[in-house]
Design an enzyme around this catalytic site. Sequence first.
Site, PDB file in Angstrom:
ATOM      1  N   TYR A  56      12.012   1.058   5.402  1.00 50.28           N
ATOM      2  CA  TYR A  56      10.937   1.860   4.794  1.00 50.28           C
ATOM      3  C   TYR A  56      11.285   3.355   4.736  1.00 50.28           C
ATOM      4  CZ  TYR A  56       8.212  -2.307   6.202  1.00 50.28           C
ATOM      5  OH  TYR A  56       7.766  -3.583   6.430  1.00 50.28           O
ATOM      6  N   HIS A 116      14.511  -7.834  10.686  1.00 47.17           N
ATOM      7  CA  HIS A 116      13.614  -7.786   9.515  1.00 47.17           C
ATOM      8  C   HIS A 116      13.603  -9.098   8.728  1.00 47.17           C
ATOM      9  CE1 HIS A 116      11.694  -4.570   6.760  1.00 47.17           C
ATOM     10  NE2 HIS A 116      11.171  -5.735   6.486  1.00 47.17           N
TER      11      HIS A 116
HETATM   12  N1  LIG Z   1       8.406  -7.917   7.650  1.00 49.44           N
HETATM   13  C1  LIG Z   1       8.369  -7.850   6.336  1.00 49.44           C
HETATM   14  O1  LIG Z   1       9.257  -8.364   5.626  1.00 49.44           O
HETATM   15  C2  LIG Z   1       7.215  -7.143   5.677  1.00 49.44           C
HETATM   16  C3  LIG Z   1       7.005  -7.306   4.297  1.00 49.44           C
HETATM   17  C4  LIG Z   1       5.922  -6.650   3.724  1.00 49.44           C
HETATM   18  C5  LIG Z   1       5.085  -5.877   4.511  1.00 49.44           C
HETATM   19  N2  LIG Z   1       5.328  -5.709   5.848  1.00 49.44           N
HETATM   20  C6  LIG Z   1       4.438  -4.854   6.709  1.00 49.44           C
HETATM   21  O2  LIG Z   1       3.101  -5.265   6.543  1.00 49.44           O
HETATM   22  C7  LIG Z   1       2.330  -4.175   6.025  1.00 49.44           C
HETATM   23  C8  LIG Z   1       1.259  -4.664   5.074  1.00 49.44           C
HETATM   24  O3  LIG Z   1       1.813  -5.287   3.927  1.00 49.44           O
HETATM   25  P1  LIG Z   1       1.823  -4.604   2.488  1.00 49.44           P
HETATM   26  O4  LIG Z   1       1.777  -3.133   2.650  1.00 49.44           O
HETATM   27  O5  LIG Z   1       2.969  -5.161   1.751  1.00 49.44           O
HETATM   28  O6  LIG Z   1       0.512  -5.149   1.791  1.00 49.44           O
HETATM   29  P2  LIG Z   1      -1.070  -5.086   2.088  1.00 49.44           P
HETATM   30  O7  LIG Z   1      -1.370  -4.399   3.360  1.00 49.44           O
HETATM   31  O8  LIG Z   1      -1.573  -6.471   1.872  1.00 49.44           O
HETATM   32  O9  LIG Z   1      -1.590  -4.212   0.860  1.00 49.44           O
HETATM   33  C9  LIG Z   1      -1.304  -2.850   0.715  1.00 49.44           C
HETATM   34  C10 LIG Z   1      -1.759  -2.431  -0.692  1.00 49.44           C
HETATM   35  O10 LIG Z   1      -3.165  -2.649  -0.823  1.00 49.44           O
HETATM   36  C11 LIG Z   1      -3.806  -1.421  -1.175  1.00 49.44           C
HETATM   37  N3  LIG Z   1      -5.054  -1.353  -0.393  1.00 49.44           N
HETATM   38  C12 LIG Z   1      -5.182  -1.088   0.932  1.00 49.44           C
HETATM   39  N4  LIG Z   1      -6.461  -1.157   1.315  1.00 49.44           N
HETATM   40  C13 LIG Z   1      -7.178  -1.441   0.221  1.00 49.44           C
HETATM   41  C14 LIG Z   1      -8.560  -1.615  -0.023  1.00 49.44           C
HETATM   42  N5  LIG Z   1      -9.458  -1.509   0.953  1.00 49.44           N
HETATM   43  N6  LIG Z   1      -8.954  -1.896  -1.296  1.00 49.44           N
HETATM   44  C15 LIG Z   1      -8.049  -2.013  -2.288  1.00 49.44           C
HETATM   45  N7  LIG Z   1      -6.711  -1.864  -2.123  1.00 49.44           N
HETATM   46  C16 LIG Z   1      -6.283  -1.586  -0.875  1.00 49.44           C
HETATM   47  C17 LIG Z   1      -2.852  -0.306  -0.803  1.00 49.44           C
HETATM   48  O11 LIG Z   1      -3.006   0.779  -1.668  1.00 49.44           O
HETATM   49  P3  LIG Z   1      -3.097   2.310  -1.163  1.00 49.44           P
HETATM   50  O12 LIG Z   1      -1.993   2.520  -0.159  1.00 49.44           O
HETATM   51  O13 LIG Z   1      -2.877   3.074  -2.426  1.00 49.44           O
HETATM   52  O14 LIG Z   1      -4.451   2.509  -0.582  1.00 49.44           O
HETATM   53  C18 LIG Z   1      -1.497  -0.987  -1.006  1.00 49.44           C
HETATM   54  O15 LIG Z   1      -1.123  -0.911  -2.347  1.00 49.44           O
HETATM   55  C19 LIG Z   1       3.394  -3.293   5.347  1.00 49.44           C
HETATM   56  O16 LIG Z   1       2.920  -1.999   5.073  1.00 49.44           O
HETATM   57  C20 LIG Z   1       4.509  -3.374   6.337  1.00 49.44           C
HETATM   58  O17 LIG Z   1       4.262  -2.547   7.458  1.00 49.44           O
HETATM   59  C21 LIG Z   1       6.379  -6.357   6.430  1.00 49.44           C
END
Ligand SMILES: NC(=O)c1ccc[n+]([C@@H]2O[C@H](COP(=O)([O-])OP(=O)(O)OC[C@H]3O[C@@H](n4cnc5c(N)ncnc54)[C@H](OP(=O)(O)O)[C@@H]3O)[C@@H](O)[C@H]2O)c1
Length: 278
Positions: A56, A116
């Site tokens: 990241y 990861h």
């Molecule tokens: N280990 C892995 O391979 C892996 C893969 C993916 C993710 N992750 C981790 O898991 C975390 C979460 O996954 P993710 O970031 O991919 O997806 P997520 O948390 O499911 O969704 C994040 C997205 O949703 C939007 N959002 C957040 N709150 C919202 C709300 N209340 N209403 C509408 N939209 C909303 C955000 O936009 P805004 O930011 O513009 O508000 C962002 O675009 C990551 O940040 C990372 O730390 C790990």
Amino acid sequence: MAATKLKITDAAPLLNSVSIPRLGFGSYLSTTNQCTASCLESLKAEYRHIDTAQYYENEKEVGNAVKQSGIPRSEIFITTKVVEPKGSIEKSYESLLNSVRAIDGEDGYVDLFLIHNAAVGTGPRKELWLALERLYKEGKTKSIGVSNYGVGHIEEMKEYASVWPPHVNQLEVSSPPQFSKPKGIVVEAYCPLVRNQKAEDSTLTAIAKNHHVSGAQVLVRYSLQKDWVPLPKSDTPSRIVANADVYGFHLEKDEMDKLDALDQGKNGSICLAVSNSL
Ligand SMILES: NC(=O)c1ccc[n+]([C@@H]2O[C@H](COP(=O)([O-])OP(=O)(O)OC[C@H]3O[C@@H](n4cnc5c(N)ncnc54)[C@H](OP(=O)(O)O)[C@@H]3O)[C@@H](O)[C@H]2O)c1
């Protein structure tokens, strides 16, 4: 613990008795300009667990937020992840140490360090795990785990691991392997909001309406009631607060069942569907 009694301060015990806060804050795609401010917002909103990764490119910014918050380091749980092996245990260990330094300084530590992705291959998985075990034994990380590992990958580790099973497996919640994990591994749920792609889903919106909350709040609450550790990400201050405001309602069994029934398995995966075989 009864689901109705969930609190933002809840923590789950890892297999080594380290406590992991049940609600985490995601930071994927949070840019270097934005990440420190977003993490500070999350800490203000009482999140005490932040998820970052080498991939990241914001480990330093996460560390800066923790320092600037004024909250004692011991009260915040920081996870990072190693993205690729460097060709030897020693070199990979150095790459882990660089992450620890970026996040918490020369004498610092992280709370959880994950591999990861299993897709790096058998030899590299072993190299990374042995490097992580060294970091763990030296106290530079309080716990170690994996991400995107299927059951086959976790079983394979028995051949070389002295710390087994891994303390955590971080998965996309729509991936099936979490349902057959070895006992005691804590499942972290990434993409818990399905990146807002299911905001218009009629089942989700009906449940949200019933509780006078948003679909995103239903999804975070769903993960918590499943006993997962969700990691909702946002760079929008109002959403950061709202996504943690999930302790004033309870999803009934029929609602949990309806949400379970939306699972599309691998077909529903938006990031990475994990396979149980090697
Ligand atoms: N280990 C892995 O391979 C892996 C893969 C993916 C993710 N992750 C981790 O898991 C975390 C979460 O996954 P993710 O970031 O991919 O997806 P997520 O948390 O499911 O969704 C994040 C997205 O949703 C939007 N959002 C957040 N709150 C919202 C709300 N209340 N209403 C509408 N939209 C909303 C955000 O936009 P805004 O930011 O513009 O508000 C962002 O675009 C990551 O940040 C990372 O730390 C790990």
